[in-house]
Design a protein around this motif. Structure first.
Motif, mmCIF file in Angstrom:
data_model
loop_
_atom_site.group_PDB
_atom_site.id
_atom_site.type_symbol
_atom_site.label_atom_id
_atom_site.label_comp_id
_atom_site.label_asym_id
_atom_site.label_seq_id
_atom_site.Cartn_x
_atom_site.Cartn_y
_atom_site.Cartn_z
ATOM 1 N N UNK A 72 -58.850 -5.527 -62.968
ATOM 2 C CA UNK A 72 -59.736 -4.511 -62.822
ATOM 3 C C UNK A 72 -58.709 -3.384 -63.654
ATOM 4 N N UNK A 73 -58.631 -3.027 -65.075
ATOM 5 C CA UNK A 73 -57.722 -2.444 -65.504
ATOM 6 C C UNK A 73 -57.828 -0.957 -65.144
ATOM 7 N N UNK A 74 -58.883 -0.362 -64.700
ATOM 8 C CA UNK A 74 -59.026 0.839 -64.211
ATOM 9 C C UNK A 74 -58.195 0.947 -62.880
ATOM 10 N N UNK A 75 -57.861 0.224 -62.231
ATOM 11 C CA UNK A 75 -56.896 0.406 -61.227
ATOM 12 C C UNK A 75 -55.597 -0.229 -61.500
ATOM 13 N N UNK A 76 -55.284 -1.217 -62.118
ATOM 14 C CA UNK A 76 -53.918 -1.580 -62.629
ATOM 15 C C UNK A 76 -54.053 -2.568 -64.125
ATOM 16 N N UNK A 77 -53.431 -1.982 -64.894
ATOM 17 C CA UNK A 77 -53.869 -2.871 -66.512
ATOM 18 C C UNK A 77 -53.077 -4.128 -66.712
ATOM 19 N N UNK A 78 -51.954 -4.298 -65.638
ATOM 20 C CA UNK A 78 -51.399 -5.453 -65.843
ATOM 21 C C UNK A 78 -51.159 -6.512 -64.396
ATOM 22 N N UNK A 79 -51.156 -6.029 -63.316
ATOM 23 C CA UNK A 79 -50.822 -6.711 -62.221
ATOM 24 C C UNK A 79 -51.923 -6.887 -61.315
ATOM 25 N N UNK A 80 -52.586 -8.288 -61.489
ATOM 26 C CA UNK A 80 -53.665 -8.619 -60.851
ATOM 27 C C UNK A 80 -53.929 -8.480 -59.395
ATOM 28 N N UNK A 161 -77.019 -2.553 -72.485
ATOM 29 C CA UNK A 161 -75.459 -1.933 -72.661
ATOM 30 C C UNK A 161 -75.065 -1.429 -71.221
ATOM 31 N N UNK A 162 -73.951 -1.843 -70.820
ATOM 32 C CA UNK A 162 -73.703 -1.474 -69.443
ATOM 33 C C UNK A 162 -72.351 -0.363 -69.571
ATOM 34 N N UNK A 163 -72.719 0.648 -68.942
ATOM 35 C CA UNK A 163 -71.341 1.519 -68.972
ATOM 36 C C UNK A 163 -70.916 1.541 -67.343
ATOM 37 N N UNK A 164 -69.418 1.866 -67.127
ATOM 38 C CA UNK A 164 -68.916 1.502 -65.737
ATOM 39 C C UNK A 164 -68.314 2.805 -65.335
ATOM 40 N N UNK A 165 -67.872 2.902 -63.978
ATOM 41 C CA UNK A 165 -67.251 4.360 -63.602
ATOM 42 C C UNK A 165 -66.122 4.618 -64.115
ATOM 43 N N UNK A 181 -59.919 2.125 -74.772
ATOM 44 C CA UNK A 181 -61.399 3.497 -74.824
ATOM 45 C C UNK A 181 -62.403 3.386 -73.616
ATOM 46 N N UNK A 182 -61.771 3.711 -72.649
ATOM 47 C CA UNK A 182 -62.292 3.984 -71.513
ATOM 48 C C UNK A 182 -63.888 4.812 -71.650
ATOM 49 N N UNK A 183 -64.741 4.811 -70.693
ATOM 50 C CA UNK A 183 -64.742 3.746 -69.585
ATOM 51 C C UNK A 183 -65.255 2.462 -70.077
ATOM 52 N N UNK A 184 -64.950 1.256 -69.445
ATOM 53 C CA UNK A 184 -65.095 0.070 -69.715
ATOM 54 C C UNK A 184 -66.814 -0.308 -69.868
ATOM 55 N N UNK A 185 -67.101 -0.869 -71.048
ATOM 56 C CA UNK A 185 -68.660 -1.060 -71.577
ATOM 57 C C UNK A 185 -68.685 -2.276 -71.961
ATOM 58 N N UNK A 186 -69.825 -3.125 -71.583
ATOM 59 C CA UNK A 186 -70.279 -4.515 -72.044
ATOM 60 C C UNK A 186 -71.805 -4.438 -72.490
ATOM 61 N N UNK A 187 -72.042 -5.394 -73.078
ATOM 62 C CA UNK A 187 -73.537 -5.812 -73.234
ATOM 63 C C UNK A 187 -73.972 -7.124 -73.046
ATOM 64 N N UNK A 230 -69.049 -6.864 -66.007
ATOM 65 C CA UNK A 230 -68.614 -5.678 -65.645
ATOM 66 C C UNK A 230 -68.811 -5.167 -64.581
ATOM 67 N N UNK A 231 -67.781 -4.510 -63.898
ATOM 68 C CA UNK A 231 -67.863 -3.817 -62.423
ATOM 69 C C UNK A 231 -68.228 -2.458 -62.386
ATOM 70 N N UNK A 232 -68.692 -2.110 -61.187
ATOM 71 C CA UNK A 232 -68.997 -0.612 -61.012
ATOM 72 C C UNK A 232 -69.913 0.035 -62.154
ATOM 73 N N UNK A 233 -70.983 -0.494 -62.269
ATOM 74 C CA UNK A 233 -71.937 0.065 -63.337
ATOM 75 C C UNK A 233 -72.654 1.185 -62.867
ATOM 76 N N UNK A 234 -72.251 2.099 -63.863
ATOM 77 C CA UNK A 234 -73.165 3.461 -63.484
ATOM 78 C C UNK A 234 -74.354 3.853 -64.715
ATOM 79 N N UNK A 235 -74.332 3.044 -65.651
ATOM 80 C CA UNK A 235 -75.654 3.208 -66.594
ATOM 81 C C UNK A 235 -75.953 1.916 -67.138
#
Ligand code: MTE
Length: 305
Positions: A72-80, A161-165, A181-187, A230-235
């Motif tokens: 969950x890179x929005x919280x820590x980009x390298x340490x799981x 297309x999903x966009x997250x918090x 390229x925040x926010x995380x987006x997927x599809x 994707x986590x924490x989806x807002x749209x």
């Protein structure tokens, strides 16, 4: 100087009920019919009835392991293993999800309403990260198709297309890795989203999702590598064209749009033939479509990986 003003909920130690007495009192009240079991677990559909239609018999990962090793890179980009300790400021409720694009009923969905109205069930699914670690989790959620039907896609809608918090004050990883390229987006393609395996998930292990696993609302498509979830989806936007995706934008030669689990297609930098099961990292063979071949093969012509 920091002066601490006691809040209403700061009970002095001596006034707090000891835990054992509290539980005894609850049992008494319950026996007397004043309480049901439900308020203990808070609002929401937890635990939901378990559905067995898509069970493939893999042993469940222990809860502590599935909630302590996170991408969950929005919280820590390298340490799981650090993510869990960095989520304290994140507020998953109240939550709304904006539905836009090619639908007859664009709307702002209140998660509280979805929790009351959607057909929730618990399903145990295998989960496979592109990095080769794997787990098996009881998720609580509802078929993505139920939400899609509610918003009535137009015939031209071919993808979701999903966009997250994106919350800089609550997500410390955003500052640690500002180059992404925040926010995380997927599809997903429409038929993938309508596949009965695809779920919107709000809980795991019979409880609301912890933030590190995507609270309060995420995708689970178990035949795809983890980053397609994707986590924490807002749209959610319905589109005619294939949407761009976060990891494909970062490294297009490594992370394709489909990203279906395939032991025969190595990642450019490592093999995908085996997977490591958390927490002990025992090796086992990777399964085609992560074991979900019988439900998903018909959607593909053999080239979508
Ligand atoms: N969603 C968001 N918003 N941010 C992320 O960094 N990581 C993805 C996916 N969803 C990610 C995300 C990746 S790479 C994986 S493997 C899974 O979440 C991990 O989910 P888990 O932590 O619940 O196991």
């Amino acid at each position: 100087m920091l002066i601490r003003v006691p809040k209403g909920w700061d009970l002095p130690e001596r006034e707090a009920t000891p835990e054992s007495a509290y539980w005894n009192r609850r049992e008494l009240l319950k026996a007397a019919g004043f309480l049901t079991a439900a308020p203990l677990l808070g609002a929401g559909p937890y635990p939901a009835k378990r559905g067995e239609d898509y069970a493939i018999g893999t042993q469940e990962t222990e809860e502590w392991a599935a909630t302590s090793y996170n991408n969950y890179y929005e919280f820590h980009p390298t340490d799981k293993t650090a993510v869990k300790g960095l989520v304290g400021k994140f507020k998953p409720m109240p939550w709304t999800i904006e539905v836009t694009g090619l639908v007859n009923k664009p709307q702002r969905l209140d998660l509280d309403d979805l929790l009351k109205t959607m057909p929730f069930e618990e399903r145990v699914y295998r989960f496979r990260c592109v990095e080769a670690w794997a787990m098996t989790v009881p998720w609580t959620g509802f078929p993505m198709s139920a939400l899609i039907k509610k918003v009535e896609p137009k015939p031209e809608a071919k993808y979701l297309r999903f966009v997250t918090a994106l919350r800089k004050d609550e997500m410390p990883g955003l500052k640690m890795a500002p180059w992404y390229p925040w926010p995380y987006f997927e599809g997903l393609r429409m038929d993938e989203a309508m596949n009965p395996l695809a779920m919107f998930v709000t809980g795991m292990y019979g409880k609301p999702l912890p933030t590190q696993n995507g609270a309060p609302f995420r995708v689970i498509a178990p035949w795809k590598y983890g980053y397609k979830n994707p986590k924490s989806i807002v749209s959610i936007e319905f589109t005619a064209k294939q949407p761009r995706t976060f990891w494909n934008d970062v490294a297009s030669s490594e992370y394709g749009f489909y990203s279906n689990v395939n032991p025969k297609k190595p990642h450019p930098r490592w093999s995908q033939a085996q997977e490591k099961v958390i927490p002990k990292m025992e090796m086992r063979p990777t399964l085609m479509y992560n074991g979900y071949e019988k439900w998903v093969t018909a959607m593909y012509n053999g080239t979508e990986f």
